[in-house]
Design an enzyme around this catalytic site. Sequence first.
Site, PDB file in Angstrom:
ATOM      1  N   ASP A 172      42.658  27.295  29.785  1.00 41.18           N
ATOM      2  CA  ASP A 172      41.471  27.465  28.930  1.00 41.18           C
ATOM      3  C   ASP A 172      41.154  26.218  28.116  1.00 41.18           C
ATOM      4  O   ASP A 172      40.898  26.284  26.911  1.00 41.18           O
ATOM      5  CB  ASP A 172      41.667  28.671  28.002  1.00 41.18           C
ATOM      6  CG  ASP A 172      41.648  29.994  28.739  1.00 41.18           C
ATOM      7  OD1 ASP A 172      41.746  29.959  29.976  1.00 41.18           O
ATOM      8  OD2 ASP A 172      41.555  31.037  28.093  1.00 41.18           O
TER       9      ASP A 172
ATOM     10  N   THR B  49      41.954  33.354  21.615  1.00 40.15           N
ATOM     11  CA  THR B  49      41.566  32.225  22.468  1.00 40.15           C
ATOM     12  C   THR B  49      40.563  31.310  21.790  1.00 40.15           C
ATOM     13  O   THR B  49      40.772  30.099  21.661  1.00 40.15           O
ATOM     14  CB  THR B  49      40.988  32.739  23.804  1.00 40.15           C
ATOM     15  OG1 THR B  49      41.984  33.504  24.473  1.00 40.15           O
ATOM     16  CG2 THR B  49      40.567  31.579  24.695  1.00 40.15           C
TER      17      THR B  49
ATOM     18  N   ARG C  31      36.519  31.995  39.493  1.00 40.51           N
ATOM     19  CA  ARG C  31      36.589  33.449  39.581  1.00 40.51           C
ATOM     20  C   ARG C  31      35.722  34.033  38.469  1.00 40.51           C
ATOM     21  O   ARG C  31      35.485  33.380  37.443  1.00 40.51           O
ATOM     22  CB  ARG C  31      38.029  33.943  39.476  1.00 40.51           C
ATOM     23  CG  ARG C  31      38.789  33.508  38.212  1.00 40.51           C
ATOM     24  CD  ARG C  31      40.208  34.032  38.259  1.00 40.51           C
ATOM     25  NE  ARG C  31      40.983  33.675  37.073  1.00 40.51           N
ATOM     26  CZ  ARG C  31      42.184  34.177  36.784  1.00 40.51           C
ATOM     27  NH1 ARG C  31      42.747  35.059  37.603  1.00 40.51           N
ATOM     28  NH2 ARG C  31      42.830  33.796  35.706  1.00 40.51           N
TER      29      ARG C  31
ATOM     30  N   TRP D 186      34.620  35.974  35.290  1.00 46.77           N
ATOM     31  CA  TRP D 186      35.190  36.522  34.059  1.00 46.77           C
ATOM     32  C   TRP D 186      34.173  37.483  33.444  1.00 46.77           C
ATOM     33  O   TRP D 186      33.183  37.056  32.848  1.00 46.77           O
ATOM     34  CB  TRP D 186      35.530  35.394  33.088  1.00 46.77           C
ATOM     35  CG  TRP D 186      36.089  35.882  31.786  1.00 46.77           C
ATOM     36  CD1 TRP D 186      36.883  36.969  31.573  1.00 46.77           C
ATOM     37  CD2 TRP D 186      35.896  35.275  30.496  1.00 46.77           C
ATOM     38  NE1 TRP D 186      37.198  37.091  30.239  1.00 46.77           N
ATOM     39  CE2 TRP D 186      36.609  36.066  29.558  1.00 46.77           C
ATOM     40  CE3 TRP D 186      35.211  34.155  30.041  1.00 46.77           C
ATOM     41  CZ2 TRP D 186      36.648  35.769  28.194  1.00 46.77           C
ATOM     42  CZ3 TRP D 186      35.243  33.844  28.695  1.00 46.77           C
ATOM     43  CH2 TRP D 186      35.949  34.650  27.784  1.00 46.77           C
TER      44      TRP D 186
ATOM     45  N   ASP E 254      41.676  28.537  34.625  1.00 51.74           N
ATOM     46  CA  ASP E 254      40.388  28.887  34.010  1.00 51.74           C
ATOM     47  C   ASP E 254      39.967  27.839  32.980  1.00 51.74           C
ATOM     48  O   ASP E 254      39.442  28.171  31.913  1.00 51.74           O
ATOM     49  CB  ASP E 254      40.482  30.266  33.325  1.00 51.74           C
ATOM     50  CG  ASP E 254      40.866  31.373  34.285  1.00 51.74           C
ATOM     51  OD1 ASP E 254      40.582  31.241  35.479  1.00 51.74           O
ATOM     52  OD2 ASP E 254      41.461  32.362  33.828  1.00 51.74           O
TER      53      ASP E 254
END
Length: 684
Positions: free
Chosen positions: A511, A453, A599, A601, A538
């Site tokens: 992302d 990522t 949310r 992480w 996200d």
Amino acid sequence: MSTRTPRHRRSRTAIAAGLPLALAAAGGLGYGLLGPGGSSHASAATAVPAWATQAADGFASVNALGQNGTYGGRGGEIVTVKTLADLEKYATADKPYIIVVAAAIKMDPVGKEIKVRSDKTIIGAGTSGQIVGGGFFLGQGVHNVIIRNLTIRDAYQGVWNDKEHDYDGIQMDGAHHVWIDHNDIRHMADGLIDSRKDTTYLTVSWNRLGQENKAFGIGWTENTTADITIHHNWIRETEQRNPSTDNVAHAHLYNNYLVDEPGTAITASYGNYARGRTNMLLENSYFQGLANPVIRDATATLVQRGNLFSGTSGRNESGGAGGSWDPRSYYAYTPDKAADVPSVVKSGAGPRSSLGTTTTSAKAAAATTLTVAKDGSGQYTSVQAAVNAVPANNPSRVVIAVKPGTYRETVKIPSNKPHVTLQGTGAGRKDTVIVYNNASGTPKPDGSGTYGTGGSATVAVEADDFQARNLSITNDFDEAAHQDIAQQAVALRTASDKVFLDGVIVSGDQDTLLLDTASKDRLGRVYMTNSYVIGNVDFIFGRATAVIDKSVITLKKRWNGTSAGYVTAPSTAANRKGILIANSTINGDVSDRTFYLGRPWHAGGDATLDPQTTVRNTTLSAAIKTTPWTDMSGFSWKDDRFAEYKNTGAGAGAASPDRPHLTDAQASGQEIGDWLGDWTPSAS
């Protein structure tokens, strides 16, 4: 009735209104190093920043009563203060000062009003200057005072129509030539601004006024001598005095935005009010949702022209025997169209990051510029080549000026190259685009595995004191064509401290914007303003202490046309601040009630993390779910820190166990200044 004689003549230095003065201040140089007591002092060798030389517009610009316009402490020493003692010392001195407030200063006792003397500029340093629990008092004869770019807040004592505590944000009794500009004043005990006892030659411009019973009262006199200009203010969630003008000789109100938002505990009784023998010109303002938007006493004169009313009801009045008058006989101004007022005022009112900011002139003078152009007209044809040319451990600012074009490349600013600015030189941020298409599952060319990522980022910033402005950073990975690999595809990754993103577009799908730190135990602060972030899953995430302010977060459908997603996924370390979204808009062409605000992480399953997202004073579209927070990977959001405060729009909702709201007391500790601490972002 008193007899009025001419007391003024038109100022030759009047500034045409209609443009946020903060825009004119961009690029100004600043001032020196911290001296004893936390104050910084300008030396004769330093250049004067643009904001330190600006003078008022409106009636405050008129030459009268022995005062030629309003320019505050211009020409006096520039001092930076972070304590109440220093602020009071300089504000009450008998000589000119430009006082830069660079911290949240708490008044002691609560309700204290510093008695400001003449020839002063009191200005917040970027968005960090705050006066908490008190305000300022300008007494009889005090003149030539500028109060700008401050957040003045939270003297409220728990009683709505408080008759016991006269705690105002700014109170003026018999002052003249005062400019109140680009402030955020809210939640005080009595009123936000009081202009009393013949205070005149006053301009109140580009302020946010809210969370108050009484917004702005004018009068407390039997005389009709005051001349006042009120323009481009955003007045919302206030009950009365919006403003109420009593016995004002010339009251010029234009381009103000008055809002009574539905579904809140505060209901406005009226909007603008002309009382006594006031002669008011009200033009090109926008009234939304108010009962009784414009009221006139039988003895007052009120001329309306060009105003717009949306969802208003009740009294909307004009008329009177006093006759019309032309403000242009006193000063120049150019009003915005009334239809443009909501967007112009919402984006322009309140503290500006470009005002009050300081740096050493030596540092500014040492800045180096490297140019990048696809067509070969610059020093380099790729952005990375320019980054490579920055010397290791460079001590001063290097600006990489990127000419318009699409640069398909990855860019990395390593940790040993601080003070780098990526600056698009086109007319807008869409003219200069840095784009690539790596994803987490994309194989590396050398066969050593996939990027992961963090490694997928189009632009990766590992150096402190990085800035980007006026450009787009994009990851255009094609999810539909690569369903066989991990989909996370980062456009911009930051893993450093003091990152300033101003006027950029960061675009992707999953992302998009990774706001990280160099390590779990390192602080990494990011301030984004006047920008756009686009994504779906996200797409604002990481463990940085990050502020997204006055920006637009655009929700995007997924590769298969479905609507579902999460705006934030913080992985904040315990005892740190996480992600703060403030004064912004969250919307997009997606289905209603399909997106969560966030949310938790817990990266790598780390239970010691304490993820945090706060969304406040932000407009939420109907895309936001009625229960806007959700669990992630076995961790409950209720065990971490997720909250809202004073959001509006179709996606906002009342507080509940599944939708926590901050109390006013909690919100006072979750301001932008609380996130940024001793750092004041400034363009350089």
